[in-house]
Write a protein that holds these residues in place. Structure first.
Motif, short mmCIF file in Angstrom:
data_model
loop_
_atom_site.label_atom_id
_atom_site.label_comp_id
_atom_site.label_asym_id
_atom_site.label_seq_id
_atom_site.Cartn_x
_atom_site.Cartn_y
_atom_site.Cartn_z
N VAL A 1 0.84 -1.20 0.00
CA VAL A 1 0.00 0.00 0.00
C VAL A 1 0.88 1.25 0.00
CG1 VAL A 1 -1.69 1.34 1.34
CG2 VAL A 1 -1.99 -1.14 1.06
N ALA A 2 1.94 1.25 0.80
CA ALA A 2 2.85 2.40 0.85
C ALA A 2 3.49 2.63 -0.52
CB ALA A 2 3.92 2.19 1.92
N LEU B 1 3.57 6.16 -5.59
CA LEU B 1 3.25 6.44 -6.99
C LEU B 1 2.24 7.58 -7.10
CD1 LEU B 1 3.01 2.83 -8.47
CD2 LEU B 1 4.86 4.49 -8.80
N SER B 2 1.24 7.58 -6.24
CA SER B 2 0.25 8.67 -6.23
C SER B 2 0.88 9.99 -5.86
CB SER B 2 -0.89 8.35 -5.25
OG SER B 2 -1.66 7.29 -5.72
N VAL B 3 1.84 9.97 -4.96
CA VAL B 3 2.55 11.20 -4.58
C VAL B 3 3.27 11.78 -5.79
CG1 VAL B 3 4.47 12.11 -3.21
CG2 VAL B 3 2.79 10.60 -2.14
N VAL B 4 3.98 10.94 -6.49
CA VAL B 4 4.73 11.40 -7.68
C VAL B 4 3.76 11.95 -8.72
CG1 VAL B 4 6.21 10.67 -9.59
CG2 VAL B 4 6.67 9.87 -7.26
N VAL B 5 2.67 11.26 -8.97
CA VAL B 5 1.68 11.71 -9.95
C VAL B 5 1.10 13.06 -9.52
CG1 VAL B 5 -0.63 11.25 -10.86
CG2 VAL B 5 1.10 9.44 -10.84
N GLY B 6 0.74 13.19 -8.26
CA GLY B 6 0.13 14.43 -7.78
C GLY B 6 1.05 15.63 -7.89
N GLY C 1 -3.48 18.66 -6.56
CA GLY C 1 -2.56 17.54 -6.73
C GLY C 1 -1.46 17.54 -5.70
N ARG C 2 -0.91 18.71 -5.42
CA ARG C 2 0.16 18.80 -4.43
C ARG C 2 -0.37 18.57 -3.02
NH1 ARG C 2 1.20 23.07 -7.88
NH2 ARG C 2 0.52 24.62 -6.35
N THR C 3 -1.57 19.08 -2.73
CA THR C 3 -2.19 18.86 -1.41
C THR C 3 -2.49 17.38 -1.21
OG1 THR C 3 -3.13 21.08 -1.48
CG2 THR C 3 -4.08 19.54 0.09
N PHE C 4 -3.08 16.76 -2.23
CA PHE C 4 -3.36 15.33 -2.18
C PHE C 4 -2.07 14.54 -1.96
CE2 PHE C 4 -4.21 11.16 -4.00
CZ PHE C 4 -5.47 10.86 -3.51
N THR D 1 -1.14 12.07 1.07
CA THR D 1 -0.83 10.69 0.70
C THR D 1 0.56 10.30 1.20
OG1 THR D 1 -2.28 10.86 -1.22
CG2 THR D 1 -0.69 9.08 -1.23
N PHE D 2 1.51 11.22 1.13
CA PHE D 2 2.85 10.93 1.65
C PHE D 2 2.79 10.67 3.15
CE2 PHE D 2 6.97 12.11 3.46
CZ PHE D 2 7.77 11.19 2.79
#
Length: 140
Positions: free
Chosen positions: A17-18, A23-28, A52-55, A59-60
């Motif tokens: 999950v981490a 991957l979501s952090v990089v995309v955002g 995106g940056r807030t998300f 997420t991080f």
């Protein structure tokens, strides 16, 4: 022995999950437009680079919680509870976006809803079956 196996499996799940969250952090951070197309497809105009940056920041943080819990899956440690509630928060967020605000399709929401639901059930079960004062030992 069973408790050790459950602990090892939970740790592995949390590491997976981490990794997905990273991957979501990089995309955002790099391309919030992907969130427009693949997550909030019914409200693309509301997804900005700032969102995106807030998300990504949130997420991080949840990624760090998963890694810390995976390293020490003691169900009575405060970090375990914090990680569990990060999944509750994610489930609430994506559920309301899907059902209340209607910014997502079921197909877009399915993955985060499934991950959060599995994690909540699994972690809650471990918490319920582990007596206070008895930590789940990782396999040796």
């Amino acid at each position: 022995m069973a408790a050790k196996n459950i602990s090892i499996l939970l740790s592995a799940w949390l590491y997976v999950v981490a990794a997905l969250r990273i991957l979501s952090v990089v995309v955002g951070i790099t391309n919030a437009a992907i969130f427009q197309d693949r997550l909030f497809s019914k409200a693309q105009g509301q997804v900005s680079p700032l969102y995106g940056r807030t998300f990504s920041t949130w997420t991080f943080t949840t990624c760090v919680l998963c890694v810390l819990t995976a390293r020490n899956p003691d169900p009575h440690a405060p970090i375990f509870t914090a990680t569990l509630f990060s999944f509750v928060s994610a489930l609430a967020h994506f559920s309301t976006e899907l059902l209340w605000f209607e910014t997502m399709t079921l197909g877009n929401a399915l993955s985060p809803l499934v991950v959060a639901s599995i994690s909540i059930v699994w972690m809650s079960t471990i918490l319920a079956i582990t007596p206070v004062g008895e930590a789940m030992e990782k396999g040796e």
